[in-house]
Design a protein around this motif. Structure first.
Motif, mmCIF file in Angstrom:
data_model
loop_
_atom_site.group_PDB
_atom_site.id
_atom_site.type_symbol
_atom_site.label_atom_id
_atom_site.label_comp_id
_atom_site.label_asym_id
_atom_site.label_seq_id
_atom_site.Cartn_x
_atom_site.Cartn_y
_atom_site.Cartn_z
ATOM 1 N N GLN A 23 0.832 -1.188 0.000
ATOM 2 C CA GLN A 23 0.000 0.000 0.000
ATOM 3 C C GLN A 23 0.873 1.247 0.000
ATOM 4 O O GLN A 23 1.518 1.566 0.997
ATOM 5 C CB GLN A 23 -0.923 -0.001 1.231
ATOM 6 N N SER A 24 0.900 1.950 -1.114
ATOM 7 C CA SER A 24 1.626 3.213 -1.198
ATOM 8 C C SER A 24 0.773 4.340 -0.619
ATOM 9 O O SER A 24 -0.456 4.242 -0.594
ATOM 10 C CB SER A 24 1.964 3.523 -2.657
ATOM 11 N N LEU A 35 -8.239 -0.511 0.661
ATOM 12 C CA LEU A 35 -8.213 -1.625 1.605
ATOM 13 C C LEU A 35 -6.908 -1.642 2.376
ATOM 14 O O LEU A 35 -5.843 -1.400 1.812
ATOM 15 C CB LEU A 35 -8.352 -2.968 0.876
ATOM 16 N N LYS A 36 -6.999 -1.950 3.652
ATOM 17 C CA LYS A 36 -5.798 -2.235 4.423
ATOM 18 C C LYS A 36 -5.349 -3.658 4.102
ATOM 19 O O LYS A 36 -6.139 -4.478 3.611
ATOM 20 C CB LYS A 36 -6.076 -2.079 5.917
ATOM 21 N N ASN A 37 -4.084 -3.960 4.396
ATOM 22 C CA ASN A 37 -3.552 -5.274 4.049
ATOM 23 C C ASN A 37 -4.358 -6.412 4.662
ATOM 24 O O ASN A 37 -4.618 -7.424 4.003
ATOM 25 C CB ASN A 37 -2.087 -5.373 4.490
ATOM 26 N N HIS A 38 -4.754 -6.255 5.916
ATOM 27 C CA HIS A 38 -5.505 -7.339 6.560
ATOM 28 C C HIS A 38 -6.896 -7.482 5.951
ATOM 29 O O HIS A 38 -7.456 -8.593 5.905
ATOM 30 C CB HIS A 38 -5.582 -7.120 8.072
ATOM 31 N N ASP A 72 -8.360 -10.910 4.316
ATOM 32 C CA ASP A 72 -9.667 -11.487 4.655
ATOM 33 C C ASP A 72 -10.466 -11.816 3.395
ATOM 34 O O ASP A 72 -11.083 -12.885 3.286
ATOM 35 C CB ASP A 72 -10.463 -10.526 5.540
ATOM 36 N N LEU A 73 -10.470 -10.891 2.425
ATOM 37 C CA LEU A 73 -11.190 -11.131 1.174
ATOM 38 C C LEU A 73 -10.593 -12.316 0.418
ATOM 39 O O LEU A 73 -11.319 -13.157 -0.115
ATOM 40 C CB LEU A 73 -11.155 -9.885 0.292
ATOM 41 N N LEU A 74 -9.267 -12.379 0.379
ATOM 42 C CA LEU A 74 -8.607 -13.481 -0.307
ATOM 43 C C LEU A 74 -8.929 -14.806 0.361
ATOM 44 O O LEU A 74 -9.287 -15.784 -0.311
ATOM 45 C CB LEU A 74 -7.088 -13.257 -0.321
#
Length: 309
Positions: A271-272, A284-287, A291-293
């Motif tokens: 995330q830049s 989206l935040k990384n977490h 969760d989506l993945l």
């Protein structure tokens, strides 16, 4: 060491792996040791990779003008509020962190290891900037502390590597990784999915090629268009496909099916800063992405290595 079926049934995640390596919590602290790259300073080329702006991943506590010790102490203060008992890995991240004399590199790495609660180092570099002499030193260092050498591979397609001005070939990546692995050093690779000229079919072709490298850890992230880069200028003149979040999740799912099960997957996205980013804007935040993945993998019964069995 295989997949942890309780915590990560769909892929072998870095969090599970690192917890198995240490009896305590560890956190990377990024340091900027003042390096450049051979495709920036004219040794191979100038301008660097067409997509690159190192400000996109240097945290606020990481200030180039400060010493390694001061940067690490600032990072420790940043993270200690959350986990007072944490130990740390000094992450030499910005630019090419083996692009200097062996004496200078030894001085920097050893300084990092003298900082209290620093239990190891992670070195990010290029495959064309690691000598046999340096590997001799790193092999010895690996006997004294936790060590990962992480190579920017980016693509297994030489045409793409030329396009993005990497200045090295995939064969050079393979050779450097093999030499590092042969010395018993934990070896990582970094790739980007969605580089110009690489569609999903090409990326899935590359997945087993990357998987066949003797790497322990793989870091993946999506193509991001950063303001002020040459890629941003190219994108303005000749727009190419940028993945939506749903497209990227499907791509990752198909990609990891082609990766061996014992390969640790450290991340899938980066995330830049929003103000520097032209595209994609996923919000989206990384977490949240993870969760989506995981939901997608669960719904479709997809696991790492499915298509290599």
């Amino acid at each position: 060491m295989g997949l942890n079926k309780v915590n990560t049934p769909y892929y072998y995640d870095y969090g599970t792996w690192i917890r198995q390596r240490f009896p305590f919590r560890v956190q990377k602290i990024s340091v900027d040791a003042g390096f450049t790259c051979p495709n920036r300073d004219g040794r191979f080329s100038t301008g660097g990779c067409i997509y690159c702006d190192n400000r996109t991943f240097n945290p606020a506590y990481c200030q180039r003008q400060d010493s390694i010790t001061r940067q690490l102490e600032a990072g420790k203060q940043f993270f200690a509020r959350k986990y007072p008992e944490m130990k740390y890995l000094a992450y030499f991240q910005a630019y090419t962190n083996t692009y200097a004399s062996i004496d200078h590199l030894r001085q920097l790495y050893e300084e990092a290891l003298q900082v209290e609660d620093v239990v190891g180092i992670v070195i990010g570099t290029r495959p064309d900037c690691v000598s046999d002499e340096l590997l001799d030193y790193l092999e010895a260092l690996n006997q004294r502390c936790f060590l990962i050498v992480e190579y920017g591979v980016e693509s297994a397609n030489d045409e793409t590597l030329r396009h993005i001005n990497r200045g090295h070939t995939f064969e050079q990546s393979r050779l450097a990784i093999e030499k590092t692995h042969q010395r018993g050093i934990l070896t990582g690779a970094h790739i980007i999915l969605g580089l110009p000229g690489e569609d999903a079919r090409e990326l899935l072709r590359q997945a087993p090629v990357i998987s066949a490298l003797p790497i322990d850890i793989l870091k993946i992230h999506q193509m991001q268009i950063i303001r002020g880069t040459r890629l941003a200028e190219e994108f303005k003149r000749h727009p190419f496909h940028i993945y939506t979040i749903d497209e990227y999740i499907r791509l990752i799912a198909h990609y990891i099916q082609r990766l061996r099960k014992d390969l640790v997957l450290e991340r899938f996205v980066s995330q830049s800063p929003k103000e520097m980013l032209i595209a994609p804007h996923w919000g989206l935040k990384n977490h949240e992405f993870t969760d989506l993945l995981n939901n997608y993998l669960k719904e479709n019964d997809i696991h790492q290595g499915d298509l290599l069995e």
